[in-house]
Scaffold this motif. Structure first.
Motif, short mmCIF file in Angstrom:
data_model
loop_
_atom_site.label_atom_id
_atom_site.label_comp_id
_atom_site.label_asym_id
_atom_site.label_seq_id
_atom_site.Cartn_x
_atom_site.Cartn_y
_atom_site.Cartn_z
N MET A 1 4.77 -2.45 -3.89
CA MET A 1 3.46 -1.78 -3.76
C MET A 1 3.27 -0.31 -3.99
N SER A 2 1.98 -0.06 -4.12
CA SER A 2 1.82 1.29 -4.70
C SER A 2 1.69 2.19 -3.59
N ASN A 3 1.41 3.57 -3.89
CA ASN A 3 1.16 4.50 -2.58
C ASN A 3 -0.24 4.84 -2.51
N ILE A 4 -0.94 3.72 -2.55
CA ILE A 4 -2.44 3.91 -2.38
C ILE A 4 -2.94 3.24 -1.22
N CYS A 5 -3.61 3.72 -0.45
CA CYS A 5 -4.17 3.08 0.95
C CYS A 5 -5.33 1.99 0.12
N ILE A 6 -5.34 1.02 0.73
CA ILE A 6 -6.23 -0.23 0.38
C ILE A 6 -7.58 0.23 0.65
N LEU A 7 -7.87 0.52 2.12
CA LEU A 7 -9.01 0.81 2.62
C LEU A 7 -9.63 2.26 2.41
N ASN A 32 0.62 9.30 5.18
CA ASN A 32 1.31 8.53 6.53
C ASN A 32 1.00 7.06 6.35
N PHE A 33 1.97 6.23 5.97
CA PHE A 33 1.72 5.03 5.94
C PHE A 33 2.24 4.06 6.97
N ASN A 34 1.76 3.08 7.50
CA ASN A 34 2.28 2.14 8.42
C ASN A 34 2.01 0.71 8.02
N SER A 50 -2.75 3.56 5.68
CA SER A 50 -2.65 4.82 6.25
C SER A 50 -3.18 4.87 7.60
N SER A 51 -2.38 5.69 8.43
CA SER A 51 -2.95 5.83 10.07
C SER A 51 -4.23 6.21 9.97
N LYS A 52 -4.93 7.02 9.34
CA LYS A 52 -6.39 7.23 9.36
C LYS A 52 -7.23 6.01 9.28
#
Length: 62
Positions: A1-7, A32-34, A50-52
């Motif tokens: 998986m890449s380090n980009i948030c999907i949302l 900050n990934f979860n 991301s937590s955001k």
């Protein structure tokens, strides 16, 4: 998986560490990934967001 948030489409950013003698070195700051389990299309999916975006989801649901 890449380090980009999907949302939120967040990704790592570049920044400069500046020393006392004003020498600049490039470095990266991570997101900050979860891992979150979400109900999508009649099944549970485990996604890395991301937590955001977790806060955004909780705000919309409740």
């Amino acid at each position: 998986m890449s380090n980009i948030c999907i949302l939120t489409k967040k990704k790592k950013i570049t920044k400069c560490k500046v020393s006392h003698s004003n020498i600049k070195n490039k470095c990266f700051s991570k997101i900050n990934f979860n891992k979150q389990i979400i109900w999508v299309k009649n099944k549970f999916n485990k996604i890395k967001i991301s937590s955001k975006s977790i806060k955004i989801i909780k705000k919309c649901i409740f």
